[in-house]
Design a protein around this motif. Structure first.
Motif, PDB file in Angstrom:
ATOM      1  N   PHE A   1       0.840  -1.201   0.000  1.00 50.75           N
ATOM      2  CA  PHE A   1       0.000   0.000   0.000  1.00 50.75           C
ATOM      3  C   PHE A   1       0.878   1.255   0.000  1.00 50.75           C
ATOM      4  CE2 PHE A   1      -1.705   3.527   2.422  1.00 50.75           C
ATOM      5  CZ  PHE A   1      -2.948   3.745   1.844  1.00 50.75           C
ATOM      6  N   ILE A   2       1.861   1.291   0.886  1.00 53.44           N
ATOM      7  CA  ILE A   2       2.747   2.445   0.974  1.00 53.44           C
ATOM      8  C   ILE A   2       3.523   2.625  -0.330  1.00 53.44           C
ATOM      9  CG2 ILE A   2       4.769   3.397   2.150  1.00 53.44           C
ATOM     10  CD1 ILE A   2       3.800   1.978   4.701  1.00 53.44           C
ATOM     11  N   GLN A   3       3.991   1.511  -0.888  1.00 52.16           N
ATOM     12  CA  GLN A   3       4.779   1.579  -2.120  1.00 52.16           C
ATOM     13  C   GLN A   3       3.952   2.146  -3.276  1.00 52.16           C
ATOM     14  OE1 GLN A   3       4.574  -0.737  -5.064  1.00 52.16           O
ATOM     15  NE2 GLN A   3       6.113   0.590  -6.004  1.00 52.16           N
ATOM     16  N   ILE A   4       2.724   1.662  -3.438  1.00 54.21           N
ATOM     17  CA  ILE A   4       1.876   2.139  -4.532  1.00 54.21           C
ATOM     18  C   ILE A   4       1.498   3.598  -4.327  1.00 54.21           C
ATOM     19  CG2 ILE A   4      -0.359   1.847  -5.676  1.00 54.21           C
ATOM     20  CD1 ILE A   4      -0.155  -1.152  -5.011  1.00 54.21           C
ATOM     21  N   LEU A   5       1.207   3.976  -3.089  1.00 55.00           N
ATOM     22  CA  LEU A   5       0.871   5.366  -2.787  1.00 55.00           C
ATOM     23  C   LEU A   5       2.016   6.301  -3.167  1.00 55.00           C
ATOM     24  CD1 LEU A   5      -0.636   7.741  -1.472  1.00 55.00           C
ATOM     25  CD2 LEU A   5       0.237   6.947   0.744  1.00 55.00           C
ATOM     26  N   LEU A   6       3.218   5.990  -2.687  1.00 55.59           N
ATOM     27  CA  LEU A   6       4.364   6.855  -2.965  1.00 55.59           C
ATOM     28  C   LEU A   6       4.707   6.865  -4.450  1.00 55.59           C
ATOM     29  CD1 LEU A   6       6.709   6.020   0.058  1.00 55.59           C
ATOM     30  CD2 LEU A   6       5.242   8.031  -0.247  1.00 55.59           C
ATOM     31  N   GLN A   7       4.589   5.704  -5.110  1.00 52.53           N
ATOM     32  CA  GLN A   7       4.881   5.646  -6.541  1.00 52.53           C
ATOM     33  C   GLN A   7       3.881   6.473  -7.339  1.00 52.53           C
ATOM     34  OE1 GLN A   7       7.676   3.741  -7.988  1.00 52.53           O
ATOM     35  NE2 GLN A   7       7.122   5.372  -9.414  1.00 52.53           N
ATOM     36  N   LEU A  56       2.269   9.112  -6.290  1.00 53.67           N
ATOM     37  CA  LEU A  56       2.616  10.523  -6.083  1.00 53.67           C
ATOM     38  C   LEU A  56       3.836  10.901  -6.910  1.00 53.67           C
ATOM     39  CD1 LEU A  56       2.106  10.725  -2.222  1.00 53.67           C
ATOM     40  CD2 LEU A  56       0.797  12.006  -3.933  1.00 53.67           C
ATOM     41  N   ALA A  57       4.838  10.030  -6.921  1.00 54.42           N
ATOM     42  CA  ALA A  57       6.065  10.302  -7.671  1.00 54.42           C
ATOM     43  C   ALA A  57       5.798  10.359  -9.168  1.00 54.42           C
ATOM     44  CB  ALA A  57       7.114   9.238  -7.369  1.00 54.42           C
ATOM     45  N   ASP A  58       4.806   9.595  -9.630  1.00 53.57           N
ATOM     46  CA  ASP A  58       4.456   9.580 -11.051  1.00 53.57           C
ATOM     47  C   ASP A  58       3.594  10.770 -11.455  1.00 53.57           C
ATOM     48  OD1 ASP A  58       5.873   7.241 -11.359  1.00 53.57           O
ATOM     49  OD2 ASP A  58       4.106   5.941 -11.301  1.00 53.57           O
ATOM     50  N   GLY A  59       3.208  11.573 -10.464  1.00 55.02           N
ATOM     51  CA  GLY A  59       2.435  12.776 -10.767  1.00 55.02           C
ATOM     52  C   GLY A  59       0.951  12.544 -10.964  1.00 55.02           C
ATOM     53  N   GLU A  60       0.438  11.397 -10.546  1.00 50.87           N
ATOM     54  CA  GLU A  60      -0.993  11.133 -10.687  1.00 50.87           C
ATOM     55  C   GLU A  60      -1.768  12.008  -9.704  1.00 50.87           C
ATOM     56  OE1 GLU A  60      -0.468   6.443 -11.980  1.00 50.87           O
ATOM     57  OE2 GLU A  60      -1.294   6.951 -10.012  1.00 50.87           O
ATOM     58  N   LYS A  61      -2.838  12.617 -10.174  1.00 51.57           N
ATOM     59  CA  LYS A  61      -3.587  13.540  -9.318  1.00 51.57           C
ATOM     60  C   LYS A  61      -4.987  13.766  -9.854  1.00 51.57           C
ATOM     61  CE  LYS A  61      -1.549  17.487 -11.779  1.00 51.57           C
ATOM     62  NZ  LYS A  61      -0.692  18.687 -11.662  1.00 51.57           N
ATOM     63  N   ASP A  62      -5.809  14.305  -9.006  1.00 53.66           N
ATOM     64  CA  ASP A  62      -7.152  14.741  -9.375  1.00 53.66           C
ATOM     65  C   ASP A  62      -7.008  16.128  -9.997  1.00 53.66           C
ATOM     66  OD1 ASP A  62      -9.722  15.742  -9.523  1.00 53.66           O
ATOM     67  OD2 ASP A  62     -10.325  15.046  -7.547  1.00 53.66           O
ATOM     68  N   VAL A 107      -6.925  10.435  -4.610  1.00 54.54           N
ATOM     69  CA  VAL A 107      -6.777   9.585  -5.801  1.00 54.54           C
ATOM     70  C   VAL A 107      -5.635   8.589  -5.590  1.00 54.54           C
ATOM     71  CG1 VAL A 107      -6.030   9.583  -8.211  1.00 54.54           C
ATOM     72  CG2 VAL A 107      -7.747  11.217  -7.450  1.00 54.54           C
ATOM     73  N   ASN A 108      -4.539   9.071  -5.046  1.00 55.88           N
ATOM     74  CA  ASN A 108      -3.365   8.223  -4.839  1.00 55.88           C
ATOM     75  C   ASN A 108      -3.612   7.182  -3.756  1.00 55.88           C
ATOM     76  OD1 ASN A 108      -2.562  11.383  -4.953  1.00 55.88           O
ATOM     77  ND2 ASN A 108      -1.386  10.230  -6.467  1.00 55.88           N
ATOM     78  N   ILE A 109      -4.248   7.612  -2.660  1.00 56.21           N
ATOM     79  CA  ILE A 109      -4.537   6.701  -1.555  1.00 56.21           C
ATOM     80  C   ILE A 109      -5.541   5.636  -1.981  1.00 56.21           C
ATOM     81  CG2 ILE A 109      -5.553   6.522   0.748  1.00 56.21           C
ATOM     82  CD1 ILE A 109      -4.449   9.316   1.322  1.00 56.21           C
ATOM     83  N   THR A 110      -6.569   6.055  -2.733  1.00 58.76           N
ATOM     84  CA  THR A 110      -7.576   5.111  -3.198  1.00 58.76           C
ATOM     85  C   THR A 110      -6.965   4.071  -4.130  1.00 58.76           C
ATOM     86  OG1 THR A 110      -9.334   6.776  -2.995  1.00 58.76           O
ATOM     87  CG2 THR A 110      -9.781   4.880  -4.401  1.00 58.76           C
ATOM     88  N   LYS A 111      -6.094   4.499  -5.024  1.00 59.32           N
ATOM     89  CA  LYS A 111      -5.415   3.567  -5.926  1.00 59.32           C
ATOM     90  C   LYS A 111      -4.615   2.540  -5.124  1.00 59.32           C
ATOM     91  CE  LYS A 111      -1.934   3.230  -9.588  1.00 59.32           C
ATOM     92  NZ  LYS A 111      -1.032   3.955 -10.512  1.00 59.32           N
TER      93      LYS A 111
END
Length: 201
Positions: free
Chosen positions: A95-101, A103-109, A118-122
């Motif tokens: 969960f932590i890895q996907i969240l940080l990745q 964010l690092a990839d610039g995914e956002k609402d 959006v990042n936490i839900t993913k």
């Protein structure tokens, strides 16, 4: 940034064996918001140090612990002991890895760029949702409203220091190199040893 850099995971050896002592000394849940409470519960509630403490030499790697329990518990395994704890722990780390990745990839609402829902839900959908029953999923949806703003999250990661989002994400990417490798190694180990269960809580 400082928070992640202070809690860097070490580079894995050639055989990808995860050193138990170093693994247990790494703080996995350096995330401060209420939204992470269910994740912290999965992680902190499932770390069993007692097995390692009994015989540090015998249980020098996580694989040695899992293999020993497989031999000891036989029919009950993997639904017991540190193996079961590690199964839930790796999901929290994922969960932590996907969240940080994310964010690092610039995914956002695009409509609310300073929110990280959006990042936490993913991260939750990919790492934990299928292992949680309806009640836990409802709790997560409710607590999602407490998700911090991205700016506050960055400030928390930097221990209150003033840093740019660009610098923060660069540090996140650096942190993710060894962290992701460790999480992947644990998943691979559990798959190889058939130490996985799909039931939900």
């Amino acid at each position: 940034i400082a928070l992640l850099m202070d809690n860097q995971f070490g580079k894995l050896p050639a055989d990808n064996a995860v050193n138990t002592k170093l693994f247990l000394e790494s703080p996995f849940y350096c995330l401060g918001s209420k939204v992470f409470a269910p994740i912290k519960s999965d992680i902190s509630g499932n770390i069993t140090v007692s097995v390692f403490d009994k015989d540090p030499a015998k249980y020098a790697t996580l694989q040695q612990i899992v293999e020993a329990e497989k031999e000891t518990h036989r029919t009950e395994w993997p639904e017991v002991g540190a193996t079961l704890a590690l199964m839930w722990l790796k999901r929290g780390l994922c969960f932590i890895q996907i969240l940080l990745q994310s964010l690092a990839d610039g995914e956002k609402d695009e409509n609310n760029p300073n929110l990280i829902r959006v990042n936490i839900t993913k991260a939750y959908d990919q790492a934990l949702k299928k292992y949680h029953g309806c009640l836990v999923q409802k709790i997560f949806k409710a607590v999602l409203l407490a998700a911090p703003y991205k700016s506050d999250f960055i400030k928390a990661l930097s221990k209150g220091q003033e840093v740019t989002e660009e610098d923060c994400m660069a540090s996140v990417r650096q942190f993710l190199v060894n962290f992701t490798a460790t999480v992947d190694a644990i998943y691979e180990m559990c798959t190889t040893l058939n130490a996985e269960l799909d039931y939900s809580v």
